[in-house]
Motif scaffolding. Structure first.
Motif, PDB file in Angstrom:
ATOM      1  N   ILE A 127       0.674  10.896 -25.652  1.00 24.54           N
ATOM      2  CA  ILE A 127      -0.489  11.471 -24.002  1.00 24.54           C
ATOM      3  C   ILE A 127      -0.154  12.257 -24.061  1.00 24.54           C
ATOM      4  O   ILE A 127       0.700  12.808 -23.481  1.00 24.54           O
ATOM      5  CB  ILE A 127      -0.502  10.745 -22.288  1.00 24.54           C
ATOM      6  N   LYS A 175      -5.769  11.261  -8.728  1.00 27.86           N
ATOM      7  CA  LYS A 175      -5.476  11.161  -9.807  1.00 27.86           C
ATOM      8  C   LYS A 175      -6.376  10.128 -11.759  1.00 27.86           C
ATOM      9  O   LYS A 175      -6.681   9.205 -10.920  1.00 27.86           O
ATOM     10  CB  LYS A 175      -4.571  10.707 -10.231  1.00 27.86           C
ATOM     11  N   VAL A 213      -5.976  -0.362 -12.851  1.00 29.12           N
ATOM     12  CA  VAL A 213      -5.617   0.584 -13.505  1.00 29.12           C
ATOM     13  C   VAL A 213      -4.981   0.584 -13.903  1.00 29.12           C
ATOM     14  O   VAL A 213      -4.760   1.576 -14.751  1.00 29.12           O
ATOM     15  CB  VAL A 213      -5.818   1.891 -12.368  1.00 29.12           C
ATOM     16  N   VAL A 244       0.539  -1.585   0.199  1.00 23.57           N
ATOM     17  CA  VAL A 244      -0.088  -0.384  -0.312  1.00 23.57           C
ATOM     18  C   VAL A 244       0.990   1.156   0.051  1.00 23.57           C
ATOM     19  O   VAL A 244       1.668   1.364   0.753  1.00 23.57           O
ATOM     20  CB  VAL A 244      -0.999   0.027   0.910  1.00 23.57           C
ATOM     21  N   LYS A 259      -0.114   7.269 -18.229  1.00 27.12           N
ATOM     22  CA  LYS A 259       0.448   7.779 -16.844  1.00 27.12           C
ATOM     23  C   LYS A 259      -0.466   7.832 -16.148  1.00 27.12           C
ATOM     24  O   LYS A 259      -1.501   8.562 -16.352  1.00 27.12           O
ATOM     25  CB  LYS A 259       1.086   9.246 -16.986  1.00 27.12           C
ATOM     26  N   LEU A 260       0.239   8.035 -15.172  1.00 30.06           N
ATOM     27  CA  LEU A 260      -0.911   8.146 -13.218  1.00 30.06           C
ATOM     28  C   LEU A 260      -0.217   9.089 -12.145  1.00 30.06           C
ATOM     29  O   LEU A 260       0.658   8.285 -12.084  1.00 30.06           O
ATOM     30  CB  LEU A 260      -1.664   6.681 -12.453  1.00 30.06           C
ATOM     31  N   GLY A 261      -0.283  10.463 -12.537  1.00 32.91           N
ATOM     32  CA  GLY A 261       0.225  11.078 -11.355  1.00 32.91           C
ATOM     33  C   GLY A 261      -0.426  10.433  -9.934  1.00 32.91           C
ATOM     34  O   GLY A 261      -0.286   9.185  -9.660  1.00 32.91           O
ATOM     35  N   LEU A 262       0.784  11.098  -8.567  1.00 34.88           N
ATOM     36  CA  LEU A 262       0.925  10.526  -7.688  1.00 34.88           C
ATOM     37  C   LEU A 262      -0.505  10.526  -6.846  1.00 34.88           C
ATOM     38  O   LEU A 262      -1.705  11.214  -6.572  1.00 34.88           O
ATOM     39  CB  LEU A 262       1.865  11.103  -6.748  1.00 34.88           C
ATOM     40  N   GLY A 263      -0.487   9.521  -6.576  1.00 33.54           N
ATOM     41  CA  GLY A 263      -1.721   8.958  -5.272  1.00 33.54           C
ATOM     42  C   GLY A 263      -1.653   7.580  -4.500  1.00 33.54           C
ATOM     43  O   GLY A 263      -0.323   7.032  -4.766  1.00 33.54           O
ATOM     44  N   ASP A 264      -2.553   7.621  -3.817  1.00 29.00           N
ATOM     45  CA  ASP A 264      -2.169   5.815  -3.045  1.00 29.00           C
ATOM     46  C   ASP A 264      -3.252   5.118  -3.617  1.00 29.00           C
ATOM     47  O   ASP A 264      -4.367   4.956  -3.963  1.00 29.00           O
ATOM     48  CB  ASP A 264      -3.190   6.102  -1.665  1.00 29.00           C
ATOM     49  N   ARG A 265      -2.174   3.687  -3.737  1.00 26.98           N
ATOM     50  CA  ARG A 265      -2.865   3.064  -4.725  1.00 26.98           C
ATOM     51  C   ARG A 265      -2.098   1.291  -4.074  1.00 26.98           C
ATOM     52  O   ARG A 265      -1.239   1.779  -3.193  1.00 26.98           O
ATOM     53  CB  ARG A 265      -2.011   2.918  -6.104  1.00 26.98           C
ATOM     54  N   THR A 266      -2.803   0.488  -4.405  1.00 24.23           N
ATOM     55  CA  THR A 266      -2.945  -0.842  -3.773  1.00 24.23           C
ATOM     56  C   THR A 266      -2.474  -2.304  -4.824  1.00 24.23           C
ATOM     57  O   THR A 266      -2.532  -2.213  -6.123  1.00 24.23           O
ATOM     58  CB  THR A 266      -3.763  -1.993  -3.550  1.00 24.23           C
ATOM     59  N   HIS A 291      -4.227  -0.868  -8.124  1.00 25.65           N
ATOM     60  CA  HIS A 291      -5.398  -1.140  -7.558  1.00 25.65           C
ATOM     61  C   HIS A 291      -5.798   0.390  -6.981  1.00 25.65           C
ATOM     62  O   HIS A 291      -5.203   0.771  -6.244  1.00 25.65           O
ATOM     63  CB  HIS A 291      -6.702  -2.229  -6.965  1.00 25.65           C
ATOM     64  N   GLN A 292      -6.564   0.888  -7.532  1.00 24.85           N
ATOM     65  CA  GLN A 292      -6.753   2.121  -6.967  1.00 24.85           C
ATOM     66  C   GLN A 292      -8.140   1.969  -6.578  1.00 24.85           C
ATOM     67  O   GLN A 292      -8.408   0.969  -6.096  1.00 24.85           O
ATOM     68  CB  GLN A 292      -7.238   3.901  -7.734  1.00 24.85           C
ATOM     69  N   ASP A 293      -8.737   3.272  -5.542  1.00 21.12           N
ATOM     70  CA  ASP A 293      -9.658   2.654  -4.105  1.00 21.12           C
ATOM     71  C   ASP A 293     -10.854   2.348  -4.694  1.00 21.12           C
ATOM     72  O   ASP A 293     -11.887   2.804  -4.290  1.00 21.12           O
ATOM     73  CB  ASP A 293      -9.678   3.775  -3.039  1.00 21.12           C
ATOM     74  N   LYS A 305     -13.090  -2.674  -1.517  1.00 21.22           N
ATOM     75  CA  LYS A 305     -13.097  -0.765  -1.668  1.00 21.22           C
ATOM     76  C   LYS A 305     -14.201  -0.290  -1.382  1.00 21.22           C
ATOM     77  O   LYS A 305     -15.345  -0.372  -0.895  1.00 21.22           O
ATOM     78  CB  LYS A 305     -12.751  -0.674  -3.384  1.00 21.22           C
ATOM     79  N   PHE A 356     -10.719   0.885   2.041  1.00 15.95           N
ATOM     80  CA  PHE A 356     -10.389  -0.148   1.601  1.00 15.95           C
ATOM     81  C   PHE A 356      -9.694  -1.619   2.314  1.00 15.95           C
ATOM     82  O   PHE A 356      -8.330  -0.734   3.135  1.00 15.95           O
ATOM     83  CB  PHE A 356      -8.615   0.087   0.827  1.00 15.95           C
ATOM     84  N   ARG A 370       3.746   7.103  -8.163  1.00 16.16           N
ATOM     85  CA  ARG A 370       3.131   7.651  -9.669  1.00 16.16           C
ATOM     86  C   ARG A 370       3.956   6.063 -10.548  1.00 16.16           C
ATOM     87  O   ARG A 370       4.270   5.110 -10.539  1.00 16.16           O
ATOM     88  CB  ARG A 370       4.856   8.206 -10.414  1.00 16.16           C
ATOM     89  N   THR A 399      -5.890   8.805  -0.179  1.00 13.93           N
ATOM     90  CA  THR A 399      -6.173   9.934  -1.115  1.00 13.93           C
ATOM     91  C   THR A 399      -5.634   9.589  -2.686  1.00 13.93           C
ATOM     92  O   THR A 399      -4.276   9.116  -2.815  1.00 13.93           O
ATOM     93  CB  THR A 399      -5.734  11.203  -0.723  1.00 13.93           C
ATOM     94  N   ASP A 400      -6.446   9.603  -3.644  1.00  9.76           N
ATOM     95  CA  ASP A 400      -6.014   9.584  -4.864  1.00  9.76           C
ATOM     96  C   ASP A 400      -7.348  10.184  -5.767  1.00  9.76           C
ATOM     97  O   ASP A 400      -8.357   9.562  -5.985  1.00  9.76           O
ATOM     98  CB  ASP A 400      -5.909   8.034  -5.186  1.00  9.76           C
ATOM     99  N   GLN A 448      -4.260   8.596 -17.473  1.00 10.43           N
ATOM    100  CA  GLN A 448      -4.336   8.798 -19.141  1.00 10.43           C
ATOM    101  C   GLN A 448      -3.218   8.179 -19.918  1.00 10.43           C
ATOM    102  O   GLN A 448      -2.737   7.466 -20.203  1.00 10.43           O
ATOM    103  CB  GLN A 448      -3.287  10.399 -19.110  1.00 10.43           C
TER     104      GLN A 448
END
Lengths: 251, 251
Positions: B238, B122, A72, A31, A45-52, A64-66, B56, B27, A35, B119-120, B125
């Motif tokens: 992109i 994004k 994703v 977790v 492309k996917l910018g900064l964020g919390d993902r699993t 995975h996003q939330d 989720k 999550f 990026r 927090t996500d 793209q």
DNA sequence: TTCTATATCTCGCCT
DNA sequence: AGGCGAGGTATAGAA
């Protein structure tokens, strides 16, 4: 089962953890705030964020996003991994050939890292498919209509394969197209193409679309083409014997 | 980011943990030895084994085995959860209407339980699609051939929608079928159907299949039908501007 | 809500 | 390995 868990590891600790886990072909869960870049069949492309982030022992790679069921970003099984540290950040790259593609995760912060090697020899038992419908029809042909006799399955024609081919009580050829879900216009068009293949040979044929239900447009088109609809639910009983995979015996 | 982690929780502890997490729409990740049953669009059973379970915040429900990219069982977003304890075992059920279906996990042992609210904001793209190809062709029609002029996109005909319709330098009608990946026989058949729709009207038409590559059988069929192939890669650049989703502003 | 088309579809099966 | 069809496909967009 062995499981190793770390909370809030710093970069050097994380990279060591990942190298250990990858060498053991473990199931890895992170977790992290990260990026992501993908290059291959498409580019993303996917910018900064919390993902699993998940890495499986077969080389599957998931981010995975939330929200959403689907990851994703991802890589299918048999992908090769590289975990490096650069400017104090950990980068995980998964790459594959055929197609040539790579997924790179830049990890800025990790909240939870875990890896484990579990035991799972079970194979899913599933029922409710076209295949089950076909078996049902061969077992109980009267479900189509009295006197129906199925002759072949997966019969090859110019335009593809006919699900079930048979004869009705009057000896007419019957072409059956199966759908395990509500049938739409495409199902009718598919049946029509098979139907036309036989019309070329100037035989007496009937086309029957067999599905649990059909939408209005599809039914109208079916009637226009002088073909028929037969309602049939796919059977949903499953065989209760447990199935062991070969993997089980290899261990 | 807040994250809560427990290793080897017993049933009462786990159920409390889950209730807390579900009420916070967090999550959730579990690594557990479990049994699974699904009923709905089909029916499935999966015997005891170690799996990774994910819930989720949007109500997606995933159960992953240690192989394959795809979850072995799942529920799409907006599914409702119930976690109960019975005979010392925790059961998590996710159910949905439309379609009516439910997924039940019987948990025998949990090695790791975690939940977090991240927090996500994004949005991915992505580039390299049919849609991008269509835009490219309208922007630079000469990529098809000198003098080509595209006239309409998604042009409706009896058999569906033509990706791009246009005229060549001699005023002939041109039907273009786009594929963002290597084209196969199906792509040719699809183009042929549109082609035939226009032949009925006895006009001068050309059919061009536009894709990054084509397989041998498809090319042979294309030539048999007197249609053409034009090699074109989908654009994969992109837009580098970052996109914020509406969700971001709602917070 | 229902339907249609797309997908970095995935996956299994067959050649 | 490449091709082809099916999927509890999921997902987005349109009607």
């Amino acid at each position: 089962m062995k499981i190793k868990v770390k909370q809030n590891p710093e970069a050097p600790e994380l990279i060591h953890f990942l190298e250990e886990a990858l060498s053991k072909r473990a199931f890895i869960i992170l977790v992290s705030c990260c990026r992501i870049e993908y290059r291959g069949r498409a580019t993303s492309k996917l910018g900064l964020g919390d993902r699993t982030i998940v890495i499986k022992s077969d080389g599957s790679f998931l981010v995975h996003q939330d929200r959403n069921l689907e990851p994703v970003n991802w890589q299918p099984p048999n992908c090769k991994f590289k975990a490096i540290i650069n400017n104090g950040k950990v980068y995980i790259t998964g790459f594959r050939r055929n197609p040539h593609e790579s997924l790179e995760v830049e990890i800025n912060k990790t909240y939870l890292a875990s890896y484990h090697v579990g035991t799972d020899s079970k194979t899913l038992q599933l029922a409710g498919y076209e295949e089950d419908m076909r078996e049902l029809i061969f077992r109980e042909p009267h479900l189509i209509e009295k006197g129906f006799r199925p002759t072949s399955r997966e019969y090859a024609v110019t335009n593809g394969f006919i699900d079930v081919l048979g004869k009705d009580r009057n000896g007419n050829l019957v072409i059956i197209e199966l759908k395990s879900r509500r049938a739409g216009i495409n199902a009718v068009k598919q049946l029509k193409r098979y139907f036309d293949d036989f019309m070329d040979d100037k035989k007496f044929v009937r086309g029957i679309l067999v599905a649990p239900s059909i939408n209005e447009d599809a039914l109208a088109l079916l009637e226009k083409y002088q073909m028929e609809f037969k309602e049939l639910e796919p059977p949903k009983e499953i065989n209760h014997e447990e199935i062991l995979t070969l993997d089980f015996f290899k261990k």
